[in-house]
Write an enzyme that holds these catalytic residues in place. Structure first.
Site, PDB file in Angstrom:
ATOM      1  N   CYS A 172       0.828  -1.213   0.000  1.00 45.27           N
ATOM      2  CA  CYS A 172       0.000   0.000   0.000  1.00 45.27           C
ATOM      3  C   CYS A 172       0.854   1.252   0.000  1.00 45.27           C
ATOM      4  O   CYS A 172       1.680   1.453   0.892  1.00 45.27           O
ATOM      5  CB  CYS A 172      -0.919  -0.003   1.223  1.00 45.27           C
ATOM      6  SG  CYS A 172      -1.883   1.503   1.382  1.00 45.27           S
TER       7      CYS A 172
ATOM      8  N   ARG B 291      -0.211   4.372   3.063  1.00 45.87           N
ATOM      9  CA  ARG B 291      -0.264   4.015   4.481  1.00 45.87           C
ATOM     10  C   ARG B 291       0.002   5.180   5.420  1.00 45.87           C
ATOM     11  O   ARG B 291      -0.147   5.042   6.626  1.00 45.87           O
ATOM     12  CB  ARG B 291       0.753   2.909   4.770  1.00 45.87           C
ATOM     13  CG  ARG B 291       0.275   1.533   4.424  1.00 45.87           C
ATOM     14  CD  ARG B 291       1.374   0.516   4.670  1.00 45.87           C
ATOM     15  NE  ARG B 291       2.360   0.501   3.603  1.00 45.87           N
ATOM     16  CZ  ARG B 291       3.536  -0.109   3.711  1.00 45.87           C
ATOM     17  NH1 ARG B 291       3.865  -0.698   4.846  1.00 45.87           N
ATOM     18  NH2 ARG B 291       4.370  -0.113   2.699  1.00 45.87           N
TER      19      ARG B 291
ATOM     20  N   TRP C  10      -9.788   6.390  -1.148  1.00 46.60           N
ATOM     21  CA  TRP C  10     -10.074   7.071  -2.403  1.00 46.60           C
ATOM     22  C   TRP C  10      -8.993   6.741  -3.419  1.00 46.60           C
ATOM     23  O   TRP C  10      -7.947   6.182  -3.089  1.00 46.60           O
ATOM     24  CB  TRP C  10     -10.211   8.588  -2.226  1.00 46.60           C
ATOM     25  CG  TRP C  10      -9.076   9.253  -1.505  1.00 46.60           C
ATOM     26  CD1 TRP C  10      -7.894   9.667  -2.011  1.00 46.60           C
ATOM     27  CD2 TRP C  10      -9.055   9.592  -0.110  1.00 46.60           C
ATOM     28  NE1 TRP C  10      -7.117  10.238  -1.039  1.00 46.60           N
ATOM     29  CE2 TRP C  10      -7.801  10.209   0.134  1.00 46.60           C
ATOM     30  CE3 TRP C  10      -9.962   9.439   0.940  1.00 46.60           C
ATOM     31  CZ2 TRP C  10      -7.438  10.676   1.401  1.00 46.60           C
ATOM     32  CZ3 TRP C  10      -9.593   9.899   2.192  1.00 46.60           C
ATOM     33  CH2 TRP C  10      -8.352  10.515   2.409  1.00 46.60           C
TER      34      TRP C  10
ATOM     35  N   GLU D 149      -4.520   4.530 -10.984  1.00 41.96           N
ATOM     36  CA  GLU D 149      -5.273   3.294 -10.763  1.00 41.96           C
ATOM     37  C   GLU D 149      -6.386   3.153 -11.801  1.00 41.96           C
ATOM     38  O   GLU D 149      -6.647   2.068 -12.314  1.00 41.96           O
ATOM     39  CB  GLU D 149      -5.847   3.344  -9.352  1.00 41.96           C
ATOM     40  CG  GLU D 149      -6.349   2.044  -8.810  1.00 41.96           C
ATOM     41  CD  GLU D 149      -6.707   2.169  -7.341  1.00 41.96           C
ATOM     42  OE1 GLU D 149      -7.283   1.217  -6.817  1.00 41.96           O
ATOM     43  OE2 GLU D 149      -6.425   3.225  -6.746  1.00 41.96           O
TER      44      GLU D 149
END
Length: 1211
Positions: free
Chosen positions: A174, A177, A342, A347
């Protein structure tokens, strides 16, 4: 926080998808995987077989962009907090393998669960500074017993919330984080129903500006009753295979789309069909739920330059909510979770739109480029434009999104934070580096270490591949549920279940008070929030301050004491918060000189630095000084970004938001005070600012309630506003409980039917009753002497009271004595005559309140003892336990209006209630006690019990002790200015101070109930040779009498000591010579050498130049400067707050002049004295004894309130 978490929409869903990959590292320049089970040693020296290294070598990680290095030592905890890891070998690194299942699918053995529980609880109790305490050991024993009895155990809510956040912190794939502390956790552990209501808000959905949130369903038991969300994401688009083999819609969802159709879903078969939500509860077969399109935030794509881009018909949903992960925490596995944050722009733009196995729109967006040759870089150009379109469209619709450059910078900041806070950060470089412009981002150049820690979010096999069907899997499923149907069904579930769902969000309400007003307001706020939240009200002194980092919603209601300081029951809480801030600053390297000495101001000085008119500016000034010398690599403590600002990163610029220790906490502060004080609401303002600087998210701007002007109305408005904002922030819908809470905002909390005086079960002594009510250990004293000091008149007098206890008393000069006074008997009798519902005022009774408790069998009502009013006669209740001399609040007036038989009188009171300005004018002009209010409304006949429950408690009054326990071990002396004044600008009735006139009325051998309050910040130094400067006009001389009595005895006791007593300067001021308190005692002390100098300033004496006590500082400037700068002297001030402010300013001027300091150097020197506990203040409020002072205070209040409002608006 973005849900990009890597390179594709489901990346968070693959955070821990394996125990098989690991990035290499370098030890002594040799590339080695540290988790392969073998360690490479310089010169290839052979390591003895089976030799276990207890202290693994740190992994050196270099940033090749800036040539900086960090060392990861966190990986050494792998054996402690994880039982699985990568499958890299010495020869093969599997870092790039994507989908490797990471955990077992069968329930764990009890021994394995306990081992994991031990490791997790060690982390949890360490986080709250309770490791290896009795609580830690007891909790482990409790889990061990539960495992033996049931084969499993339940994590407590704070533990599971902490575990959910820590699992995100450990998520190696991730990139977002840095927001881990802000994760909002929703627990549904008590749900045991077959159908789960798929309320979008229950799954963390919050529309345009989503919070990072996760919903966690009940844990796995035997593996046959799992809770699973079958949908890979809560919201996703369907994919259909066409006859020609092409895919309509999203190719990534073809398999799940077929599952939905098999369950009975009837799709419209378009390119943008929203898939239903599929869930299975308690191991039952799944059900599907259509998601209404109107609740889904969808963004239509357009390009800021190319009009034709809109014709592509692209769109995407704004909420990425991964729902196919499981949480592994404390040995327990939670198979049903739904996480949302979000998006990161790439992405959608890179992975969802442009990957060849997804929508693959690159060729459609080729912009007329030559696609026959890769040399033209047409794919790269098209990819950039698609991503520009995504960011542009999201920003246009004000939907949260972050660009990959900002996300990369945030991750580098997170990496730095983690290296400093826990010595490392597990990171999967392959997933962290964005899929576009990789080498242009900072993360591309950063070496990372990949390893896995628990708690963790792990990949699990798709539910439809592992589910054990109860009904025939091949049989078509026709049952279908709509959201509206489910919502209606949920309304018919039990009230108990409904409240359990609504109260999953904890709201902690803290108060600090001297008079009880803040406590009253905090409990009213608790009643309001209790309708929709898990509301808990605590006094700051009773609150576990180490739990604050795990709070979700924190509301503070506090007053200010003395010269801008916290009330006594808020001191420890304030010190803890300021120590946290101090540590954060120090850890960031602020103000470190060449010798490595930290110059950051301590919490003691920080809490007292606020200036008279602009405390927030002064506070910022001090913090800016703390940052002025830090090196360039230290990250600034910038203004906390608003949610919109933090969610919407700019394409052109990037901002890494600071994540402090309280980043998870949403908060609001209501500060009580009086604007006649120079440091108006200072403590509340300080708390508001410190919470922000520690990373908290302010839900509502600080509100100050002015005692002189509309305090009650300001609280009503604030409580209504903060409740509304909290409901919106935590996505609580307008259900019955929220509506009930809003109704309660303007209601009297009690009624005549829910309060009563009942016969007492047992009678208590007066001492026991006082101790039960005040929650203090009281001392019974007898008055030995009560006399006037100096000249006195009917309206101006100072008295000396000598009280004796039958036991030795433990106190130091500078401490306070709390006196439990009585209301004047004539006021009490006038009030009792107007009460109804009591036939005998001298019979012992117990005030009781009806309480409702919700149990599994329904609501149970019971009568319970009032928490503050003990068993006593009604006459004693109104004499000793209730405040009947302060003007009644609007809440009390509201009840009195209902108790009036005369309509005109009732309307008169209603006008005061509804018009806050009229109420304030009435309150300050008449300042009526309760008997005077009754005289204005003769028809009013309230019920005695209800009125007693609504009135505030009578508070103890504090006085500086004027004696020394060395000289008088069983006595307490007090010096008291008697308060007498006329209302209505000096033309109204005469009013008397409750405690000062009570003490004045005492005769020898009368009993008085007191307790000692320590004031360690006003004690004399241990070193007898240290110089003392004592400044105390009027009754401010009170503690200093104890000082010179104490010093005299010290000199006698230490006659053989080689240390010579230091000089003591006493600076005293009064109006006339005849008012010179303890004149003869002071002369004797000077003659004996106990006092070096006793100086007198007279402000009203005829024939003498007018002089205030601060002018004496000017006269003795050179001596005072020498004593403070060169001789380590202590400076003491006792008196009203305005005087103290003027004295401090005069001292700064004296230091500037005689030490030749600049303004800033003089300010810093005062702060230095505070840091060293050499500047002491014992401050009390302004006494409104005359109409002149009263009127001036009122005008000041109005003016200051207006300035405060303007200041808040401008800031």
């Amino acid at each position: 926080m973005e849900a990009d978490l890597g390179k594709m929409e489901t990346d968070f869903g693959k955070i821990e998808m394996g125990d098989g990959r690991n990035s290499g590292h370098s030890i002594n320049g040799h590339a080695v995987c540290p988790f392969s089970g073998k360690i490479a040693v310089e010169n290839h020296k052979q390591v003895k077989p089976n030799l276990k290294l207890k202290v693994p070598q740190p992994i050196r990680l270099k940033n090749h962009l800036v040539s900086e290095e960090n060392y990861d030592v966190l990986h050494s905890q792998i054996e402690e907090v994880s039982s699985f890891n990568t499958k890299c070998t010495e020869k093969v690194c599997q870092n790039s393998i994507m989908d490797i299942p990471s955990g077992e699918d069968t329930p764990r053995k009890v021994e394995e669960v306990y081992k994991e529980a031990q490791a997790f609880l060690k982390q949890y109790f360490s986080s709250i500074r309770r490791e290896n305490t009795d609580a830690h050991v007891s909790r482990l024993q409790e889990i061990e017993r539960e495992l033996k009895e049931k084969g499993t155990y339940q994590l407590k809510t704070p533990e599971l919330v902490f575990g959910a956040k820590l699992a995100w912190r450990n998520a190696s794939r991730c990139i977002g984080r840095i927001q881990w502390k802000k994760l909002q956790v929703f627990l549904t552990n008590n749900i045991r129903i077959v159908q789960i209501s798929p309320d979008a808000k229950a799954f963390g959905y919050s529309y345009r500006f989503p919070r990072s949130a996760i919903t966690i369903f009940p844990q796995r038991t035997d593996g046959k009753h799992d809770y699973r969300i079958w949908s890979p994401q809560l919201i996703s688009y369907a994919g259909y295979i066409e006859p020609d083999g092409s895919v309509l819609g999203d190719p990534a969802r073809v398999e799940f789309t077929e599952v939905c159709i098999k369950l009975g879903w009837k799709p419209p078969r378009t390119a943008w069909d929203i898939l239903p939500l599929v869930v299975s509860a308690d191991g039952k077969d799944p059900e599907y739920f259509d998601i209404p399109r109107e609740i889904v935030m969808e963004v239509k794509m357009e390009h800021p330059k190319f009009e034709w881009f809109k014709e592509l018909g692209l769109q995407w949903y704004g909420l990425p909510a991964v729902s196919n992960m499981r949480l592994d925490c404390g040995g327990l596995v939670f198979t049903g979770t739904a996480f949302n944050g979000w998006y990161m722009g790439t992405e959608i733009g890179c992975r969802n739109f442009c990957d060849s196995n997804r929508l693959n729109i690159v060729e459609q967006a080729k912009m007329g480029l030559d696609t026959n040759s890769y040399v033209s870089l047409w794919k790269d150009k098209a990819l950039v434009e698609v991503n520009i379109a995504v960011l542009h469209s999201f920003h246009r619709d004000n939907v949260s999104v972050v660009d990959h450059h900002s996300a990369s910078e945030q991750f580098i900041k997170h990496l730095d934070n983690e290296n400093k806070s826990r010595g490392g950060c597990p990171s999967d470089w392959v997933w962290i580096v964005p899929p576009m412009s990789s080498s242009l981002t900072s993360v591309f150049h950063q070496e990372m270490a990949l390893y896995y820690l628990r708690p963790s979010y792990d990949y699990q096999e798709a539910a439809w591949k592992t589910h054990q069907w109860i009904k025939s899997e091949d049989k078509p499923r026709t049952r279908k549920f709509h959201f509206k149907q489910i919502a209606r069904a949920v309304k018919f579930t039990s009230k108990l279940f409904g409240q359990a769902l609504s109260k999953r969000i904890k709201a902690t309400i803290l108060y600090a008070t001297e008079t009880g007003k803040s406590e009253q307001y905090a409990k009213e706020l608790g009643n309001i929030f209790g309708h929709a939240f898990n509301a808990q009200v605590h006094c700051m002194s009773e609150y576990d301050v180490f739990s604050i980092e795990h709070e979700t919603l924190l509301l503070i209601v506090t007053s200010t004491f003395g010269n801008g300081e916290p009330p006594a029951n808020g001191e420890d809480f304030a010190k803890h918060l300021l120590q946290m801030l101090y540590n954060e600053k120090r850890n960031q390297g602020d103000q470190v000189d060449s010798a490595g000495t930290c110059k950051v101001h301590t919490p003691k000085s920080l809490i007292r630095t606020n200036s008279a008119m602009t405390p927030s500016i002064e506070y910022k000034k001090q913090l800016s000084r703390m940052e002025s010398s830090k090196n360039q690599n230290t990250v600034d403590y910038k203004r906390q970004l608003s949610r919109l600002e933090s969610n919407k990163s700019s394409i052109a610029t990037s901002t890494a938001e600071n994540i402090g220790p309280l980043s998870n906490v949403c908060y609001a502060v209501f500060a009580l005070g009086s604007s006649v004080y120079p440091k108006y609401c200072n403590f509340g303002k300080t708390m508001d600012r410190v919470l922000e600087d520690l990373g908290g998210e302010r839900l509502l701007e600080l509100t100050c309630g002015d005692e002189m002007c509309g305090q009650e109305q300001q609280f009503r408005n604030w409580s209504s506003n903060i409740f509304q904002v909290a409901c919106e922030s935590f996505c609580l819908e307008e259900n019955e409980m929220v509506q009930n809470a809003k109704k309660s905002l303007g209601m009297i909390p009690l009624t005549e039917e829910t309060v009563r005086f009942n016969r007492a079960e047992k009678e208590l002594s007066l001492k026991a009753s006082l101790e039960q009510s005040y929650r203090k250990q009281t001392i019974t004293c007898k008055v030995k002497e009560n006399k006037h000091l100096g000249e006195y008149t009917n309206d101006r007098a100072t008295i000396f009271v000598d009280m004796e206890s039958n036991t030795d008393l433990k106190y130091d000069p500078g401490d306070h004595v709390g006196v439990m006074a009585c209301n004047r008997s004539e006021i009490v009798e006038a009030v009792l005559k107007r009460l109804k519902g009591v036939d005998n005022f001298d019979r012992t009774v117990q005030l009781q309140v009806m309480k409702e408790k919700l149990t599994p069998t329904g609501t149970v009502k019971s009568w319970e003892r009032h928490e503050r009013i003990p068993a006593a006669t009604v006459r004693e209740v109104y004499t000793r336990f209730l405040d009947i001399t302060t003007p009644p609040s609007t809440k009390v007036l509201k009840y009195l209006a209902t108790a009036c038989n005369d309509e005109n009188e009732a309307n008169y009171l209603k006008e005061l209630i509804e018009d806050s300005n009229k109420y304030d004018d009435w309150r300050h002009h008449y300042y009526p006690h309760l008997a005077e209010v009754f005289s204005q409304v003769p028809s009013c006949r309230p019920q005695a019990s209800l009125l007693a429950a609504l009135l505030p408690p009578l508070q103890p009054r504090f006085y500086s002790i004027s004696s020394s326990s060395l000289v008088h071990p069983n006595r307490i002396h007090v010096t008291v200015a008697v308060v007498v004044y006329k209302t209505q600008n000096g033309e109204g009735s005469t009013h008397y101070g409750v405690c000062s006139t009570y003490l004045q009325s005492l005769k020898p051998d009368d009993d008085v109930y007191v307790f000692i309050r320590r004031a360690p910040n006003f004690h004399m130094p241990q070193d007898i040779s240290v110089p003392l400067i004592l400044v105390g006009p009027g009754s401010g001389i009170a503690p200093f009498r104890g000082f010179w009595h104490h010093r005299r005895r010290q000199i006698i006791n230490n006659s053989t000591n080689s240390k010579k007593p230091g000089p003591i300067y006493l600076l005293f001021g009064c109006r006339y010579k005849e008012m010179d308190l303890y004149k003869d005692e002071k002369k004797q002390a000077v003659a004996e050498g106990v006092l070096t100098k006793s100086l007198l300033a007279l402000s009203r004496e005829k024939g003498v130049s007018k002089k205030h006590v601060q002018a004496l500082l000017e006269d003795e400037g050179p001596n005072i400067t020498r004593m403070l700068l060169d001789e380590g002297g202590h400076f003491y001030v006792c008196g009203d707050c305005k005087m103290a402010e003027e004295v401090q300013q005069k001292l700064k001027d004296v230091i500037k002049r005689h030490a030749r300091y600049s303004d800033e150097e003089a300010d810093d020197f005062i702060l230095y004295l505070m840091d060293e506990n050499r500047y002491h203040e014992d401050i009390f409020g302004i006494t409104l004894r005359t109409s002149i002072v009263h009127k001036a205070s009122r005008e000041t209040a109005k003016r200051t309130r207006l300035e405060s409002i303007q200041s808040i608006t401008s800031s």
